[in-house]
Every structure is written in C-alpha cells, then in structure tokens.
Write an enzyme that holds these catalytic residues in place. Sequence first.
Site, PDB file in Angstrom:
ATOM      1  N   PRO A 137       0.795  -1.227   0.000  1.00 11.87           N
ATOM      2  CA  PRO A 137       0.000   0.000   0.000  1.00 11.87           C
ATOM      3  C   PRO A 137       0.831   1.283   0.000  1.00 11.87           C
ATOM      4  O   PRO A 137       1.853   1.367   0.680  1.00 11.87           O
ATOM      5  CB  PRO A 137      -0.827  -0.107   1.287  1.00 11.87           C
ATOM      6  CG  PRO A 137      -0.104  -1.089   2.134  1.00 11.87           C
ATOM      7  CD  PRO A 137       0.536  -2.058   1.189  1.00 11.87           C
ATOM      8  N   ASN A 138       0.367   2.215  -0.791  1.00 16.19           N
ATOM      9  CA  ASN A 138       0.920   3.573  -0.896  1.00 16.19           C
ATOM     10  C   ASN A 138       2.241   3.657  -1.651  1.00 16.19           C
ATOM     11  O   ASN A 138       2.745   4.751  -1.889  1.00 16.19           O
ATOM     12  CB  ASN A 138       1.054   4.229   0.504  1.00 16.19           C
ATOM     13  CG  ASN A 138      -0.286   4.327   1.196  1.00 16.19           C
ATOM     14  OD1 ASN A 138      -1.222   4.900   0.636  1.00 16.19           O
ATOM     15  ND2 ASN A 138      -0.411   3.750   2.363  1.00 16.19           N
ATOM     16  N   ARG A 198       5.361  10.947  -2.483  1.00 18.46           N
ATOM     17  CA  ARG A 198       5.019  10.687  -1.085  1.00 18.46           C
ATOM     18  C   ARG A 198       6.249  10.886  -0.207  1.00 18.46           C
ATOM     19  O   ARG A 198       7.244  10.174  -0.353  1.00 18.46           O
ATOM     20  CB  ARG A 198       4.545   9.238  -0.983  1.00 18.46           C
ATOM     21  CG  ARG A 198       4.348   8.714   0.401  1.00 18.46           C
ATOM     22  CD  ARG A 198       4.246   7.197   0.390  1.00 18.46           C
ATOM     23  NE  ARG A 198       3.976   6.708   1.716  1.00 18.46           N
ATOM     24  CZ  ARG A 198       4.201   5.460   2.118  1.00 18.46           C
ATOM     25  NH1 ARG A 198       4.687   4.583   1.279  1.00 18.46           N
ATOM     26  NH2 ARG A 198       3.944   5.105   3.338  1.00 18.46           N
ATOM     27  N   TYR A 235      11.401   8.805   1.453  1.00 20.15           N
ATOM     28  CA  TYR A 235      11.429   7.732   0.455  1.00 20.15           C
ATOM     29  C   TYR A 235      12.165   8.100  -0.832  1.00 20.15           C
ATOM     30  O   TYR A 235      12.334   7.242  -1.700  1.00 20.15           O
ATOM     31  CB  TYR A 235       9.987   7.305   0.119  1.00 20.15           C
ATOM     32  CG  TYR A 235       9.237   6.759   1.311  1.00 20.15           C
ATOM     33  CD1 TYR A 235       9.661   5.588   1.931  1.00 20.15           C
ATOM     34  CD2 TYR A 235       8.133   7.429   1.839  1.00 20.15           C
ATOM     35  CE1 TYR A 235       8.990   5.089   3.041  1.00 20.15           C
ATOM     36  CE2 TYR A 235       7.451   6.929   2.943  1.00 20.15           C
ATOM     37  CZ  TYR A 235       7.885   5.760   3.534  1.00 20.15           C
ATOM     38  OH  TYR A 235       7.227   5.264   4.635  1.00 20.15           O
ATOM     39  N   ASN A 283       8.045  -5.516  -0.496  1.00 20.71           N
ATOM     40  CA  ASN A 283       7.902  -4.342   0.365  1.00 20.71           C
ATOM     41  C   ASN A 283       6.418  -4.239   0.668  1.00 20.71           C
ATOM     42  O   ASN A 283       5.641  -3.749  -0.150  1.00 20.71           O
ATOM     43  CB  ASN A 283       8.418  -3.073  -0.313  1.00 20.71           C
ATOM     44  CG  ASN A 283       8.366  -1.883   0.651  1.00 20.71           C
ATOM     45  OD1 ASN A 283       7.735  -1.955   1.715  1.00 20.71           O
ATOM     46  ND2 ASN A 283       9.020  -0.792   0.277  1.00 20.71           N
ATOM     47  N   ALA A 322       2.918  -0.574   4.978  1.00 20.35           N
ATOM     48  CA  ALA A 322       2.371  -0.584   6.342  1.00 20.35           C
ATOM     49  C   ALA A 322       1.838  -1.953   6.746  1.00 20.35           C
ATOM     50  O   ALA A 322       1.771  -2.263   7.943  1.00 20.35           O
ATOM     51  CB  ALA A 322       1.277   0.473   6.455  1.00 20.35           C
ATOM     52  N   HIS A 359       3.664  -4.168   9.299  1.00 19.81           N
ATOM     53  CA  HIS A 359       3.547  -3.987  10.747  1.00 19.81           C
ATOM     54  C   HIS A 359       2.220  -4.494  11.311  1.00 19.81           C
ATOM     55  O   HIS A 359       2.032  -4.490  12.519  1.00 19.81           O
ATOM     56  CB  HIS A 359       3.720  -2.498  11.090  1.00 19.81           C
ATOM     57  CG  HIS A 359       4.847  -1.845  10.340  1.00 19.81           C
ATOM     58  ND1 HIS A 359       6.151  -2.264  10.466  1.00 19.81           N
ATOM     59  CD2 HIS A 359       4.855  -0.844   9.405  1.00 19.81           C
ATOM     60  CE1 HIS A 359       6.922  -1.525   9.658  1.00 19.81           C
ATOM     61  NE2 HIS A 359       6.155  -0.664   9.008  1.00 19.81           N
ATOM     62  N   ASP A 381       1.336 -15.465   7.239  1.00 20.12           N
ATOM     63  CA  ASP A 381       0.839 -16.822   6.999  1.00 20.12           C
ATOM     64  C   ASP A 381       0.904 -17.190   5.514  1.00 20.12           C
ATOM     65  O   ASP A 381       1.112 -18.364   5.178  1.00 20.12           O
ATOM     66  CB  ASP A 381      -0.605 -16.951   7.497  1.00 20.12           C
ATOM     67  CG  ASP A 381      -0.698 -16.976   9.014  1.00 20.12           C
ATOM     68  OD1 ASP A 381       0.356 -16.970   9.680  1.00 20.12           O
ATOM     69  OD2 ASP A 381      -1.835 -16.993   9.535  1.00 20.12           O
ATOM     70  N   GLU A 387      12.350  -9.364   2.462  1.00 22.43           N
ATOM     71  CA  GLU A 387      11.611  -8.180   2.909  1.00 22.43           C
ATOM     72  C   GLU A 387      12.455  -6.939   2.628  1.00 22.43           C
ATOM     73  O   GLU A 387      13.648  -6.913   2.940  1.00 22.43           O
ATOM     74  CB  GLU A 387      11.345  -8.311   4.416  1.00 22.43           C
ATOM     75  CG  GLU A 387      10.693  -7.091   5.043  1.00 22.43           C
ATOM     76  CD  GLU A 387      10.442  -7.283   6.544  1.00 22.43           C
ATOM     77  OE1 GLU A 387      10.643  -8.395   7.069  1.00 22.43           O
ATOM     78  OE2 GLU A 387      10.046  -6.286   7.185  1.00 22.43           O
ATOM     79  N   HIS A 435      12.606  -2.604   2.861  1.00 18.91           N
ATOM     80  CA  HIS A 435      12.074  -1.287   3.225  1.00 18.91           C
ATOM     81  C   HIS A 435      13.028  -0.222   2.714  1.00 18.91           C
ATOM     82  O   HIS A 435      14.242  -0.307   2.942  1.00 18.91           O
ATOM     83  CB  HIS A 435      11.884  -1.157   4.738  1.00 18.91           C
ATOM     84  CG  HIS A 435      10.915  -2.156   5.258  1.00 18.91           C
ATOM     85  ND1 HIS A 435       9.571  -2.066   5.003  1.00 18.91           N
ATOM     86  CD2 HIS A 435      11.100  -3.310   5.944  1.00 18.91           C
ATOM     87  CE1 HIS A 435       8.959  -3.108   5.524  1.00 18.91           C
ATOM     88  NE2 HIS A 435       9.866  -3.888   6.094  1.00 18.91           N
ATOM     89  N   ILE A 436      12.468   0.752   2.046  1.00 18.32           N
ATOM     90  CA  ILE A 436      13.263   1.840   1.485  1.00 18.32           C
ATOM     91  C   ILE A 436      13.904   2.652   2.613  1.00 18.32           C
ATOM     92  O   ILE A 436      15.094   2.970   2.563  1.00 18.32           O
ATOM     93  CB  ILE A 436      12.353   2.734   0.617  1.00 18.32           C
ATOM     94  CG1 ILE A 436      11.807   1.916  -0.568  1.00 18.32           C
ATOM     95  CG2 ILE A 436      13.097   3.986   0.147  1.00 18.32           C
ATOM     96  CD1 ILE A 436      10.639   2.578  -1.292  1.00 18.32           C
ATOM     97  N   SER A 437      13.103   2.965   3.605  1.00 17.67           N
ATOM     98  CA  SER A 437      13.597   3.743   4.745  1.00 17.67           C
ATOM     99  C   SER A 437      14.096   2.796   5.834  1.00 17.67           C
ATOM    100  O   SER A 437      13.749   1.602   5.837  1.00 17.67           O
ATOM    101  CB  SER A 437      12.462   4.606   5.305  1.00 17.67           C
ATOM    102  OG  SER A 437      11.409   3.784   5.808  1.00 17.67           O
ATOM    103  N   ARG A 485      12.674   5.071  12.832  1.00 15.19           N
ATOM    104  CA  ARG A 485      11.428   5.846  12.722  1.00 15.19           C
ATOM    105  C   ARG A 485      10.502   5.521  13.920  1.00 15.19           C
ATOM    106  O   ARG A 485      10.964   5.078  14.955  1.00 15.19           O
ATOM    107  CB  ARG A 485      10.782   5.546  11.367  1.00 15.19           C
ATOM    108  CG  ARG A 485      11.693   5.942  10.192  1.00 15.19           C
ATOM    109  CD  ARG A 485      11.065   5.647   8.855  1.00 15.19           C
ATOM    110  NE  ARG A 485       9.855   6.439   8.643  1.00 15.19           N
ATOM    111  CZ  ARG A 485       8.955   6.186   7.692  1.00 15.19           C
ATOM    112  NH1 ARG A 485       9.146   5.157   6.868  1.00 15.19           N
ATOM    113  NH2 ARG A 485       7.899   6.950   7.569  1.00 15.19           N
ATOM    114  N   ARG A 497       6.707   1.141  13.654  1.00 16.63           N
ATOM    115  CA  ARG A 497       7.337   0.543  12.462  1.00 16.63           C
ATOM    116  C   ARG A 497       8.436  -0.458  12.815  1.00 16.63           C
ATOM    117  O   ARG A 497       9.069  -1.030  11.933  1.00 16.63           O
ATOM    118  CB  ARG A 497       7.936   1.637  11.565  1.00 16.63           C
ATOM    119  CG  ARG A 497       6.910   2.574  10.989  1.00 16.63           C
ATOM    120  CD  ARG A 497       7.538   3.568  10.027  1.00 16.63           C
ATOM    121  NE  ARG A 497       6.713   4.746   9.920  1.00 16.63           N
ATOM    122  CZ  ARG A 497       5.646   4.866   9.110  1.00 16.63           C
ATOM    123  NH1 ARG A 497       5.313   3.870   8.326  1.00 16.63           N
ATOM    124  NH2 ARG A 497       4.942   5.973   9.088  1.00 16.63           N
TER     125      ARG A 497
END
Length: 151
Positions: free
Chosen positions: A10-11, A18, A23, A79, A82, A85, A92, A103, A105-107, A112, A116
């Site tokens: 998402p996003n 954004r 990011y 990625n 959200a 988390h 599952d 996995e 994550h850009i940031s 943070r 997160r």
Amino acid sequence: MPKIVVLNGPNLNLLGEREPAVYGRATLADVEALCQATGARLGVSVECLQSNHEGVLVDALQAAGRGVRAGEVLGVVLNAGAYTHTSVALHDAITGAQVPVVEVHISNVHAREAFRHHSHVAPAAAGIVIGFGVDGYALAIEGLVRKFGGR
Ligand code: DQA
C-alpha cells in the site's frame, strides 16, 4: 529463465511524490525499471506488482509459491509497506506458500516511529534489506539469486 516476483504494497504507488525526504524522488516506475535491469544483469526475469489491497498481496504470494514448486519462480521481493507492521495474513501467506521472500524497506524503519519497529513479515522472510533507499530492491534481487539461484 527463473523468475523473481517483486511485490509492492500500500501507498508505494505514490513513490516520488510521497514524503520524498523519507522515500526519495524515484517513482514506482523507476523502481520497477531498476528491478527489470537488475534481473536482466543477473539472468532472471522479473515480474512486478503493486497493490493497496492485502488480499491481492496474499494471492500473489500463493501464486509465487505455486511457481516455486513448479520450478519457475526463485522467490519474492516484498515491500509490504504498512502491512508489514499489521498483517498476520501476509506472514501466513509466506509460510503457507513456502516461498523465499526478501523483505525490503526503502527507509530505515528502526530509526522511525516505534510502530514501524515490528514486522510480521520478518520471521517468515529468507532475508531483509532495510534503509538503502530504492537500491534495496536491487540488493534483494541479487540476494535471492545468490541464495536460491543455484538450486
Ligand atoms: C516502508 C516502511 C513502512 O513503515 C511504510 O508503511 C511504508 C514504506 C519503506 O519502504 O520504508 O509504506 O515499507
């Protein structure tokens, strides 16, 4: 040619506009082009999907698992945004599909907000790349090829 599936949650369709201080300025199209170029360099095909919907990501992980069992898919770069988390369903889906997942994550999520810091994806992941900006996607693809490309 073996395939790697790149899933963005998402996003992440809003990359580039954004929170660029967090990011960066690269768009999702830029990220997907980087993934394609990385795959071409390493001799794997890359399929990219972005969805804002948890169930679509679950479906994609299950499909990737079937691809692994058919000998067509090496693994998934995920990625989950959200949902990382919050989503037991994604955890599952990964364990159920028995699909190698990196996995991303850009940031640096650990630098943070506290919410997160926990990942439901991490315990099910084959590896994790955090905080390298969008280059993390290329690192994750290379990691999958190095770890699983020989089998
Ligand atoms: C993110 C970090 C998440 O906490 C956030 O919800 C995102 C992006 C990252 O790539 O840094 O959507 O996964």
